[in-house]
Design an enzyme around this catalytic site. Structure first.
Site, short mmCIF file in Angstrom:
data_model
loop_
_atom_site.label_atom_id
_atom_site.label_comp_id
_atom_site.label_asym_id
_atom_site.label_seq_id
_atom_site.Cartn_x
_atom_site.Cartn_y
_atom_site.Cartn_z
N HIS A 118 0.83 -1.20 0.00
CA HIS A 118 0.00 0.00 0.00
C HIS A 118 0.87 1.26 0.00
O HIS A 118 0.63 2.19 -0.76
CB HIS A 118 -0.95 0.01 1.19
N ASP A 129 -8.15 -0.50 -0.50
CA ASP A 129 -8.13 0.87 -1.05
C ASP A 129 -7.14 1.00 -2.21
O ASP A 129 -7.39 1.70 -3.19
CB ASP A 129 -7.71 1.89 0.02
N SER A 200 -13.71 0.46 2.09
CA SER A 200 -12.61 -0.30 1.51
C SER A 200 -13.13 -1.26 0.44
O SER A 200 -12.53 -1.39 -0.64
CB SER A 200 -11.84 -1.06 2.60
#
Length: 377
Positions: A118, A129, A200
């Site tokens: 991420h 996400d 999400s």
């Protein structure tokens, strides 16, 4: 909503709390404006996109406030608008800026199976996400500038993510997964965060829908991505609130004290269903779920002021895991984050949901009446 934004916030980066920083939120809003421009042909929507990105995109293609060495997948998101701006203006700065984001993806750190971390500061972690932030841009870049080579690297992101985040009981996806199983928020055996956060899953589903629109149907992984989309939406449909037609902040815990119906997640899910039907990857049985969700968004979250401005209420301002705040992913954490009006992520998702819903209904009406319809945006 678009009119309200242009009047209330001509420069998205001057919104409270942004202070001119390069933030993925703008891209969510501007993708809504891109849909409006493509559907209406009204140049002012394209101008709004350019005005907001030109503050950041310099003539040599460098991007104000962006650092590749941060390896933050969020920082790729705004790059999705560069394809349209480059195609419409021919200005090389947009292509060069897109190249810099592509360069980040070439060296962006990955899990052992090849999924992007991420962020560099969140090592070995897949967050739902991140699929929205990176995958659609990556796919469009490969198709536009690299002759469609290496598309399997995009589709792999979704498959690896689902493999590790899917709950076998509910079919819902947990917010994040830590490959090393060392983060304070994760289960030490599974590596999973403990809850199903609505937004999400919304990010993940929007990314899937956007990728399926671009991915060639004869690609080896196309059918698998369609399956993931259908399975995840089918799981979410079971938690659609029976009274309002929308979804809760923590999706499966509607009866828990403090939980609330949340605008951004509900808009994202609505967008995905509408787009899935339009693309033909969802059948007509989904129209009933879609109509309830769309009506619910309007009834539950939208308030029009006396000036005629549209407000979107009940948006979770932000939610993440770990970091300086040691966000632990518990139920108490997700309901403790501020609930605000007109958060850009929510407003952007709402714009996209409305545009996609209206586009679908025009298409369906045209088919029903035998009229002409320009397929595809």
């Amino acid at each position: 909503m678009a009119e309200s934004l242009m009047e209330r916030l001509p420069r998205l980066y001057e919104d409270l709390g942004y202070h001119g920083k390069w933030s993925y939120d703008y891209g969510v809003v501007l993708k809504g404006f891109e849909l409006l421009w493509k559907q209406t042909g009204e140049r002012r929507y394209l101008d709004y996109i350019a005005a907001n990105l030109d503050y950041f995109i310099q003539e040599d293609g460098t991007v104000r406030g962006y650092r590749q060495d941060e390896y933050n997948i969020d920082h790729i998101n705004n790059g999705k608008l560069l394809f349209t701006l480059y195609a419409e203006t021919g200005l090389d700065k947009y292509r060069l800026a897109a190249e810099s984001f592509r360069e980040q993806l070439r060296t962006h750190p990955r899990t052992s199976e090849g999924a992007f971390w991420h962020k560099n500061i969140y090592p070995y972690q897949i967050w739902l996400d991140g699929l929205y932030m990176g995958a659609p841009f990556y796919l469009q870049y490969l198709l536009t500038f690299e002759e469609g080579q290496g598309l399997e690297d995009v589709t792999k992101q979704f498959m690896v993510c689902e493999q590790h985040t899917k709950d076998p009981i509910t079919g819902l996806l947990f917010h994040a997964w830590d490959e090393k199983r060392v983060q304070p928020w994760c289960d030490p055996e599974t590596g999973l965060s403990p809850n199903f956060w609505g937004r999400s899953m919304g990010w993940y589903l929007m990314a899937l829908a956007d990728v399926l629109e671009l991915l060639p149907e004869d690609h080896a992984d196309y059918a698998e991505l369609v399956r993931i989309l259908r399975d995840t939406l089918t799981a979410l449909a079971k938690f659609q609130d029976s009274e309002t037609g929308v979804w809760y902040q923590v999706v499966d815990l509607s009866d828990r004290k403090g939980n609330y119906l949340e605008a951004s997640a509900s808009s994202m899910i609505t967008y995905t269903i509408a787009k899935g039907i339009r693309l033909g990857v969802l059948d007509d049985s989904w129209n009933a779920v879609l109509d309830r969700a769309y009506a619910g968004i309007i009834d539950e979250f939208v308030l029009v002021t006396k000036e005629g401005w549209v407000n979107l209420n009940k948006n979770c301002q932000v939610a993440g895991l770990g970091g300086a705040g040691q966000r632990d992913g518990t139920y108490a954490y997700y309901i403790s984050e501020p609930i605000i009006t007109n958060d850009q992520k929510g407003v952007g998702a709402f714009l996209q949901a409305c545009a996609e819903y209206e586009h679908l209904r025009v298409k369906q009406h045209s088919v029903k009446t035998g009229g002409s319809y320009a397929a595809g945006l």
